[in-house]
Design an enzyme around this catalytic site. Structure first.
Site, PDB file in Angstrom:
ATOM      1  N   ASP A   1     -10.470  21.437 -15.565  1.00  0.00           N
ATOM      2  CA  ASP A   1     -10.453  20.049 -15.090  1.00  0.00           C
ATOM      3  C   ASP A   1      -9.547  19.982 -13.863  1.00  0.00           C
ATOM      4  O   ASP A   1      -8.336  20.175 -13.965  1.00  0.00           O
ATOM      5  CB  ASP A   1      -9.934  19.132 -16.203  1.00  0.00           C
ATOM      6  CG  ASP A   1     -10.029  17.663 -15.837  1.00  0.00           C
ATOM      7  OD1 ASP A   1     -10.329  17.342 -14.677  1.00  0.00           O
ATOM      8  OD2 ASP A   1      -9.775  16.820 -16.724  1.00  0.00           O
TER       9      ASP A   1
ATOM     10  N   ASP B   1     -15.882  18.068 -10.960  1.00  0.00           N
ATOM     11  CA  ASP B   1     -14.592  18.763 -11.074  1.00  0.00           C
ATOM     12  C   ASP B   1     -14.261  19.183 -12.500  1.00  0.00           C
ATOM     13  O   ASP B   1     -13.101  19.454 -12.820  1.00  0.00           O
ATOM     14  CB  ASP B   1     -13.471  17.886 -10.526  1.00  0.00           C
ATOM     15  CG  ASP B   1     -13.308  16.577 -11.285  1.00  0.00           C
ATOM     16  OD1 ASP B   1     -14.243  16.196 -12.023  1.00  0.00           O
ATOM     17  OD2 ASP B   1     -12.248  15.932 -11.150  1.00  0.00           O
ATOM     18  N   GLU B   2     -15.275  19.287 -13.349  1.00  0.00           N
ATOM     19  CA  GLU B   2     -15.042  19.706 -14.738  1.00  0.00           C
ATOM     20  C   GLU B   2     -16.135  20.683 -15.165  1.00  0.00           C
ATOM     21  O   GLU B   2     -17.317  20.412 -14.981  1.00  0.00           O
ATOM     22  CB  GLU B   2     -15.015  18.504 -15.686  1.00  0.00           C
ATOM     23  CG  GLU B   2     -13.886  17.530 -15.395  1.00  0.00           C
ATOM     24  CD  GLU B   2     -13.842  16.373 -16.371  1.00  0.00           C
ATOM     25  OE1 GLU B   2     -14.328  16.532 -17.510  1.00  0.00           O
ATOM     26  OE2 GLU B   2     -13.317  15.313 -15.998  1.00  0.00           O
TER      27      GLU B   2
END
Length: 416
Positions: free
Chosen positions: A13, A108-109
């Site tokens: 993350d 973004d994960e």
């Protein structure tokens, strides 16, 4: 239901991704408070905030005027979605030098699966992923990594020590550190669900941990409550694969576009983008929906139904008819705030082959229009812009019509 004995998931993350991406791409911004805005306007909110700005009280969603008051030195940057998508792909390649990425959860994960032999050295693998990103992408982009027996617990672990954290939740230690978390730190428990739990006497994690799974299902009103209980208690929870239901785009209208003509010009662009995505996915639609909202969030809604359709001329003609209905039914001159279009009731190419809607003149025209629409898609993708389109094309202030990053969607290169 299987209960893993070890740490099977590694969750990555990134910290303040859009703002960190700008600092990565522009070295002059490093160490400075940065806010990312969706469009160049003083009347918008920040969609990302660097850690330097967060330290001064600026948060995601803060309006520009308030951000300037809290942090006079803040640098405001207009989002560059295509650059963030390119960076996302670099990150995936870097992670996969260490572990295969099982799933991309958002821009973004990402989540990786650990084999039994890898689980014994899970923390070292987490450090190796961080090192690979720093080596292959850049040290400015930091991430927090969580390790746990399932994806939910690994995601929770990744949030525990942001920024740049590395946390492991062993199944034998549960509930352990979970008991110190507020309920709203648990993915899936937003303020509305937290209020519902509070009305049932569940106001902290200790109370939630004691609830039985069937009771949580009843409180949730769906199987998601039971899945949440299973995830928190360390069980492996496999979700059924979701089926594509719609393609659509929405847009808050620029200040001087907040009238019916401006909304129509914007909706044409949004519909063309959604239709192109639909064709790439191999679908046709049987319904077009249109929403118009004003500053009080009052809605006007209309829909058109038709035979399975994927060509731009037919869909744009439907949109024009919906706007004619809106012009008759909405108060004249009332200012609008946003416009949304969706293509629903999808039919795959294989399903559609069973109904070739005959060999009528109308059918032949429709097929020719679809072939031309696909040709336009290829040319526009090659030139990364609307080289070929039906009717007028409006350049919407702020750009990125149909190509913005959403939480659960990363645009394709062809969307830009």
């Amino acid at each position: 239901m299987r209960r893993p004995a070890g740490v099977e998931r590694l969750y990555v993350d990134f910290d303040s991704f859009f703002a960190s991406a700008e600092q990565h791409l522009r070295p002059d911004l490093r160490g400075r408070p940065v806010g990312v805005i969706p469009i160049a306007s003083e009347h918008t909110g920040l969609i990302a905030v660097s850690r330097e700005a967060k330290a001064l009280g600026v948060k995601r969603g803060t309006f520009v005027r308030d951000a300037r008051r809290l942090c006079p030195g803040i640098v405001l940057v207009t989002a560059r979605h295509e650059r963030y998508v390119d960076l996302h792909r670099e990150i995936i390649r870097a992670i996969e030098t260490v572990l295969p990425v099982k799933a991309v959860c958002s821009i973004d994960e990402m989540v990786c699966v650990l084999t039994p032999s890898e689980q014994t050295d899970a923390l070292a693998l987490g450090r190796s992923v961080k090192a690979a990103i720093a080596r292959d992408v850049g040290a400015t982009l930091t991430c927090s990594i969580g390790l746990g027996p399932n994806e939910l617990l690994a995601k929770i672990a990744a949030e525990m020590e942001k920024p740049n954290g590395l946390v492991i939740l062993h199944p034998e230690d549960l509930p352990g550190r979970l008991l110190s978390l507020p309920l709203t730190d648990i993915p899936g428990i937003a303020r509305g669900n937290a209020a519902r739990l509070a009305r049932a006497g569940i106001s902290d994690m200790a109370a939630l941990w004691r609830v039985q799974p069937k009771e949580l299902r009843r409180l949730w009103g769906s199987v998601e409550g039971e899945r949440l209980w299973m995830g928190l208690h360390g069980y492996a929870v496999e979700r059924p694969e979701t089926q594509r239901r719609m393609f659509g785009h929405g847009r808050v209208l620029p200040a001087d576009w907040r009238h019916l003509e401006g909304a129509y010009d914007c909706a044409r662009v949004l519909l063309a983008k959604a239709a192109s995505r639909m064709r790439r996915g191999g679908f046709s639609a049987k319904t077009l929906d249109l929403w118009l909202t004003d500053r009080h969030s009052a809605d006007w809604y209309g829909e058109e139904r038709f035979q399975p359709t994927a060509d731009d001329p037919s869909l744009l003609a439907s949109l024009a008819r919906l706007f004619r209905h809106a012009a008759r039914e909405r108060p004249a001159g009332e200012r609008l705030r946003s416009v949304h279009v969706t293509l629903n009731d999808l039919v795959s190419a294989t399903e559609r082959e069973a109904d070739l809607f005959g060999y009528t003149t109308e059918a032949r025209i429709k097929r020719r229009q679809e072939h031309l629409s696909l040709l336009a898609d290829r040319l526009n993708a090659h030139h990364r812009g609307p080289l070929l389109h039906w009717g007028p094309w409006a350049d919407i202030p702020g750009g990125y019509a149909g190509a913005k990053i959403a939480f659960n969607r990363i645009p394709d290169t062809e969307d830009f």
